[in-house]
Design an enzyme around this catalytic site. Structure first.
Site, short mmCIF file in Angstrom:
data_model
loop_
_atom_site.label_atom_id
_atom_site.label_comp_id
_atom_site.label_asym_id
_atom_site.label_seq_id
_atom_site.Cartn_x
_atom_site.Cartn_y
_atom_site.Cartn_z
N HIS A 163 -4.38 -4.79 6.42
CA HIS A 163 -5.16 -6.01 6.66
C HIS A 163 -5.44 -6.14 8.30
O HIS A 163 -5.06 -6.96 8.92
CB HIS A 163 -4.21 -7.20 6.26
CG HIS A 163 -4.67 -8.44 6.20
ND1 HIS A 163 -5.32 -9.27 7.34
CD2 HIS A 163 -4.68 -9.52 5.09
CE1 HIS A 163 -5.65 -10.40 6.84
NE2 HIS A 163 -5.23 -10.62 5.55
N GLU A 267 -10.33 -5.30 5.98
CA GLU A 267 -9.17 -4.78 5.36
C GLU A 267 -9.52 -3.50 4.26
O GLU A 267 -10.18 -3.86 3.35
CB GLU A 267 -8.56 -5.92 4.79
CG GLU A 267 -8.32 -7.07 5.59
CD GLU A 267 -8.15 -8.33 5.01
OE1 GLU A 267 -7.25 -8.36 3.83
OE2 GLU A 267 -8.63 -9.49 5.44
O1 TA6 Z 1 -7.20 -11.11 3.38
C1 TA6 Z 1 -7.54 -12.48 3.62
C2 TA6 Z 1 -6.54 -13.38 3.23
O2 TA6 Z 1 -6.10 -13.10 1.86
C3 TA6 Z 1 -6.93 -14.81 3.47
O3 TA6 Z 1 -7.11 -15.67 2.16
C4 TA6 Z 1 -5.80 -15.33 4.22
O4 TA6 Z 1 -4.82 -15.97 3.47
C5 TA6 Z 1 -5.39 -14.32 4.96
O5 TA6 Z 1 -5.38 -13.25 4.09
C6 TA6 Z 1 -4.05 -14.35 5.70
O6 TA6 Z 1 -3.07 -14.23 5.01
P1 TA6 Z 1 -1.51 -14.54 5.62
O7 TA6 Z 1 -0.50 -14.79 4.54
O8 TA6 Z 1 -1.42 -13.57 6.48
O9 TA6 Z 1 -1.70 -15.88 6.46
#
Ligand code: TA6
Length: 296
Positions: A163, A267
């Site tokens: 991510h 990601e």
């Molecule tokens: O990858 C995007 C996502 O799924 C968003 O929806 C947002 O929730 C982000 O990840 C961050 O997630 P986190 O659980 O690290 O706050």
């Protein structure tokens, strides 16, 4: 050997002063890499890459200045490892978002320097029925390889994402190419599926898109920092593009309200329709390889 002290880790995995384990933020153990061609940091908590800076470039990965560094909480920024599910748990609302891998303390198992001067660290962790081995090669290119082995006696489905948070000069001015014509799940529009046009992706508001069935490299053009970041990948059929924008940034306690213009995520993943299906003893490797070039 779990929870060795930095001194014990440095004794066991000594390759010189350019790769040292130490106590980092929140008292968590990190590996600080200060090589000839790049510098960086990897926390054992979540096997979390929190910094990468190739020689001659500004830092590439975005880190929240108010990230938590605590057991049981994910680090905000860098490259969180999302496994064995992505987003909320499909059935258990109490389960942590994005799975367990980024919340566990990983065990460093190898540390070496390549002939090109790259510093390579390997970390391992058992998560649920899976044996995970994560290899981070830090040099002019940052290459992250997550190897996943199903130890269960039954088939297992799993989602995985590297991510990655990137620092950008102004998210309203960046352009992302490589996903033209690709179907994506628009999580800001209730999961509606759309087809990406051939124009570059630009950010005009909260953006949260899961591009499916794509093995393409992406290029992030940053006209403010005057650089181009290329995200190449293998073993990944999904790419997620995200910026929280104003309101979601405000709702995240470990994300500064004014942080959203300076970052975006590209990601490297296999999630949703592209989730992994591993037979007993089956394995898979997902690889993200990041590089930076000046554009002026
Ligand atoms: O990858 C995007 C996502 O799924 C968003 O929806 C947002 O929730 C982000 O990840 C961050 O997630 P986190 O659980 O690290 O706050």
């Amino acid at each position: 050997m779990t929870h060795e002290t930095p001194e014990q880790l440095n004794a066991r995995l000594d390759i010189g002063k350019d790769a040292r384990f130490e106590i980092g933020q929140g008292g968590l153990t990190r590996l600080t890499l200060d090589g000839a061609v790049a510098s960086g940091q990897v926390y054992l908590h979540g096997a979390h890459v929190t910094a990468w800076q190739p020689a001659g470039h500004a830092p590439v990965l975005w880190m929240s200045p108010i990230s938590r560094f605590e057991p049981g909480h994910p680090i905000r920024g860098g490259v969180p490892l999302c496994f064995p599910w992505f987003g909320p748990h499909p059935h258990d609302p109490q389960a942590p978002a994005h799975g367990l891998a980024r919340l566990e303390t990983w065990q460093p198992t190898a540390l070496r320097r390549t002939a090109d001067g790259d510093l390579v660290v390997e970390l391992q962790r058992r998560i649920a029925d899976f044996d995970l081995t994560y290899t981070v090669s830090l040099g002019r290119t940052l290459t992250m390889t997550l190897h996943i082995l199903n130890r269960a006696a039954a088939p297992r489905r799993a989602e995985v994402a590297l991510h990655t948070y990137f620092t950008v000069g102004d998210v309203k001015q960046v352009q992302i190419t490589g996903l033209g014509g690709t179907i994506y799940v628009d999580k800001v529009a209730g999961g509606t599926r759309r087809r990406q046009g051939d124009e570059p992706i630009m950010f005009h508001g909260e953006t949260d898109r899961v591009y499916l069935n794509t093995q393409a490299a992406c290029v992030l053009d940053d006209p403010v920092l005057l650089r181009r970041i290329t995200v190449e990948k293998s073993g990944s059929n999904s790419t997620v593009v995200w910026n929280p924008w104003i309101d979601k940034a405000r709702r995240m306690p470990d994300f500064p309200d004014d942080g959203w213009p300076g970052m975006c995520c590209i990601e490297t993943a296999s999630v949703a329709d592209d989730a992994l299906q591993l037979p007993p003893g089956g394995d898979h490797a997902i690889i993200a390889s990041l590089s930076v070039a000046r554009t002026a």
